[in-house]
Write a protein that holds these residues in place. Structure first.
Motif, PDB file in Angstrom:
ATOM      1  N   UNK A   1       0.846  -1.201   0.000  1.00 43.39           N
ATOM      2  CA  UNK A   1       0.000   0.000   0.000  1.00 43.39           C
ATOM      3  C   UNK A   1       0.879   1.247   0.000  1.00 43.39           C
ATOM      4  N   UNK A   2       0.633   2.144  -0.953  1.00 41.05           N
ATOM      5  CA  UNK A   2       1.352   3.423  -0.972  1.00 41.05           C
ATOM      6  C   UNK A   2       0.912   4.248   0.237  1.00 41.05           C
ATOM      7  N   UNK A   3       1.832   5.042   0.774  1.00 42.36           N
ATOM      8  CA  UNK A   3       1.529   5.856   1.960  1.00 42.36           C
ATOM      9  C   UNK A   3       2.212   7.210   1.886  1.00 42.36           C
ATOM     10  N   UNK A   4       1.503   8.196   2.431  1.00 42.97           N
ATOM     11  CA  UNK A   4       2.114   9.478   2.773  1.00 42.97           C
ATOM     12  C   UNK A   4       1.935   9.597   4.275  1.00 42.97           C
ATOM     13  N   UNK A   5       3.048   9.732   4.981  1.00 40.01           N
ATOM     14  CA  UNK A   5       3.030   9.756   6.435  1.00 40.01           C
ATOM     15  C   UNK A   5       3.536  11.110   6.912  1.00 40.01           C
ATOM     16  N   UNK A   6       2.654  11.881   7.539  1.00 42.39           N
ATOM     17  CA  UNK A   6       3.035  13.154   8.145  1.00 42.39           C
ATOM     18  C   UNK A   6       3.395  12.875   9.600  1.00 42.39           C
ATOM     19  N   UNK A   7       4.613  13.215   9.987  1.00 50.68           N
ATOM     20  CA  UNK A   7       5.053  12.912  11.349  1.00 50.68           C
ATOM     21  C   UNK A   7       6.174  13.850  11.765  1.00 50.68           C
ATOM     22  N   UNK A   8       6.293  14.031  13.086  1.00 48.91           N
ATOM     23  CA  UNK A   8       7.434  14.768  13.637  1.00 48.91           C
ATOM     24  C   UNK A   8       8.564  13.803  13.982  1.00 48.91           C
ATOM     25  N   UNK A   9       8.297  12.519  13.917  1.00 52.44           N
ATOM     26  CA  UNK A   9       9.236  11.498  14.340  1.00 52.44           C
ATOM     27  C   UNK A   9      10.119  11.079  13.161  1.00 52.44           C
ATOM     28  N   UNK A  10      11.291  11.700  13.058  1.00 52.27           N
ATOM     29  CA  UNK A  10      12.182  11.423  11.932  1.00 52.27           C
ATOM     30  C   UNK A  10      12.672   9.977  11.928  1.00 52.27           C
ATOM     31  N   UNK A  11      12.917   9.407  13.091  1.00 60.08           N
ATOM     32  CA  UNK A  11      13.377   8.009  13.149  1.00 60.08           C
ATOM     33  C   UNK A  11      12.297   7.084  12.594  1.00 60.08           C
ATOM     34  N   UNK A  12      11.041   7.347  12.917  1.00 60.70           N
ATOM     35  CA  UNK A  12       9.932   6.547  12.389  1.00 60.70           C
ATOM     36  C   UNK A  12       9.852   6.699  10.872  1.00 60.70           C
ATOM     37  N   UNK A  13       9.968   7.927  10.380  1.00 61.92           N
ATOM     38  CA  UNK A  13       9.922   8.143   8.933  1.00 61.92           C
ATOM     39  C   UNK A  13      11.103   7.468   8.240  1.00 61.92           C
ATOM     40  N   UNK A  14      12.283   7.531   8.838  1.00 64.98           N
ATOM     41  CA  UNK A  14      13.445   6.858   8.245  1.00 64.98           C
ATOM     42  C   UNK A  14      13.220   5.353   8.157  1.00 64.98           C
ATOM     43  N   UNK A  15      12.507   4.791   9.141  1.00 61.27           N
ATOM     44  CA  UNK A  15      12.271   3.350   9.166  1.00 61.27           C
ATOM     45  C   UNK A  15      11.141   2.907   8.245  1.00 61.27           C
ATOM     46  N   UNK A  16      10.242   3.828   7.877  1.00 57.87           N
ATOM     47  CA  UNK A  16       9.027   3.407   7.167  1.00 57.87           C
ATOM     48  C   UNK A  16       8.844   4.012   5.783  1.00 57.87           C
ATOM     49  N   UNK A  17       9.663   4.998   5.410  1.00 56.23           N
ATOM     50  CA  UNK A  17       9.438   5.670   4.132  1.00 56.23           C
ATOM     51  C   UNK A  17      10.668   5.579   3.222  1.00 56.23           C
ATOM     52  N   UNK A  18      10.430   5.814   1.936  1.00 59.85           N
ATOM     53  CA  UNK A  18      11.503   5.794   0.943  1.00 59.85           C
ATOM     54  C   UNK A  18      12.127   7.173   0.742  1.00 59.85           C
ATOM     55  N   UNK A  19      11.318   8.210   0.985  1.00 63.67           N
ATOM     56  CA  UNK A  19      11.795   9.578   0.803  1.00 63.67           C
ATOM     57  C   UNK A  19      10.988  10.497   1.714  1.00 63.67           C
ATOM     58  N   UNK A  20      11.603  11.593   2.091  1.00 63.75           N
ATOM     59  CA  UNK A  20      10.957  12.553   2.985  1.00 63.75           C
ATOM     60  C   UNK A  20      11.009  13.921   2.352  1.00 63.75           C
TER      61      UNK A  20
END
Length: 192
Positions: free
Chosen positions: A173-192
Motif C-alpha cells: 500500500x502506498x503511503x504518505x506519512x506526516x510525522x514529527x518522528x524522523x526516526x519513524x519516517x526513516x524506518x518506514x518511508x523511501x523519501x521525505x
C-alpha cells in the motif's frame, strides 16, 4: 503509474503553506512529510482527499483511486463505537454482512487483544485508539493511505509494532506519512 500528482501547486491560508509544489506518488511509494506545527501537513493531506482546494496549480488523482485517511484525532462519531464497530464502519454497508471477517484479520495483524475489541473507543488508551484508526483506514484496502501523525500516543512497543506492520502486512500500500518522528519516517518511508 502515478496515483496522485501535484503540478505547480500552492496553498495559502493566512500565509502560504506551500508554493510551486511539483510532486507525484506512485504505487508502493512511501513518502514522509515533515513540517512545523501549523505549517500545512494536514492541509496538504486534505488537498489529496479533495476536501480542500489548492490556491494555485493542480492536483490529479488516478481514476478510481481509493484513498484512506488516518486522522490525528478520533472523530467524535467514533467515541461511543466499539473498536470492532469503528473498523467495520469503513466497509460499505452492503459489504458488512459478508466481508466483516476482514475486521478480525486487520485487528489480528495489529495484535489487538480480543478483550479490547468490544470496548468503546473512548475507553481505550490513546495508542489503541490510534491503531483502531489505522485499522479503519486499512480494512477497505486503499491504494493510498494518508497518515496524519500516526505515532501520536504510541508507546515504544506499539511504535515498533506499527513499523513492522507497515513493512510487512501493509507493504503493498502506498503511503504518505506526516510525522514529527524522523526516526519513524526513516524506518518506514523511501523519501521525505
Amino acid at each position: 503509474m502515478a496515483l496522485v500528482t501535484f503540478s505547480d501547486a500552492g496553498l495559502t491560508a493566512i500565509e502560504p503553506l506551500f508554493t510551486n509544489l511539483t510532486f507525484a506518488v506512485s504505487a508502493n511509494d512511501r513518502v514522509g512529510l515533515i513540517a512545523g506545527n501549523g505549517r500545512g501537513k494536514t492541509s496538504f493531506l486534505r488537498t489529496i482527499l479533495g476536501e480542500l482546494e489548492l490556491s494555485s496549480g493542480d492536483v490529479t488523482r488516478a481514476k478510481g483511486l481509493k484513498l484512506a485517511l488516518v486522522p490525528q484525532d478520533v472523530p467524535e462519531r467514533f467515541a461511543a463505537m466499539t473498536l470492532n464497530e469503528v473498523v467495520l464502519d469503513a466497509l460499505a454497508p452492503e459489504l458488512r454482512d459478508y466481508e466483516s471477517w476482514r475486521v478480525d484479520v486487520v485487528l489480528d495483524d495489529l495484535h489487538a487483544p480480543e478483550a479490547l475489541r468490544s470496548r468503546p473507543m473512548q475507553a481505550l488508551s490513546g495508542g489503541w485508539q490510534r491503531l483502531g484508526l489505522i485499522a479503519h483506514a486499512f480494512v477497505g484496502e486503499p491504494d493510498l493511505m494518508l497518515m496524519d501523525e500516526p505515532t501520536n500516543h504510541l508507546d515504544l512497543e506499539k511504535l515498533v509494532q506499527l513499523e513492522n506492520w507497515i513493512a510487512t502486512t501493509a507493504r503493498g500500500t502506498a503511503m504518505i506519512i506526516a510525522s514529527h518522528d524522523r526516526a519513524f519516517l526513516d524506518a518506514t518511508t523511501d523519501r521525505t
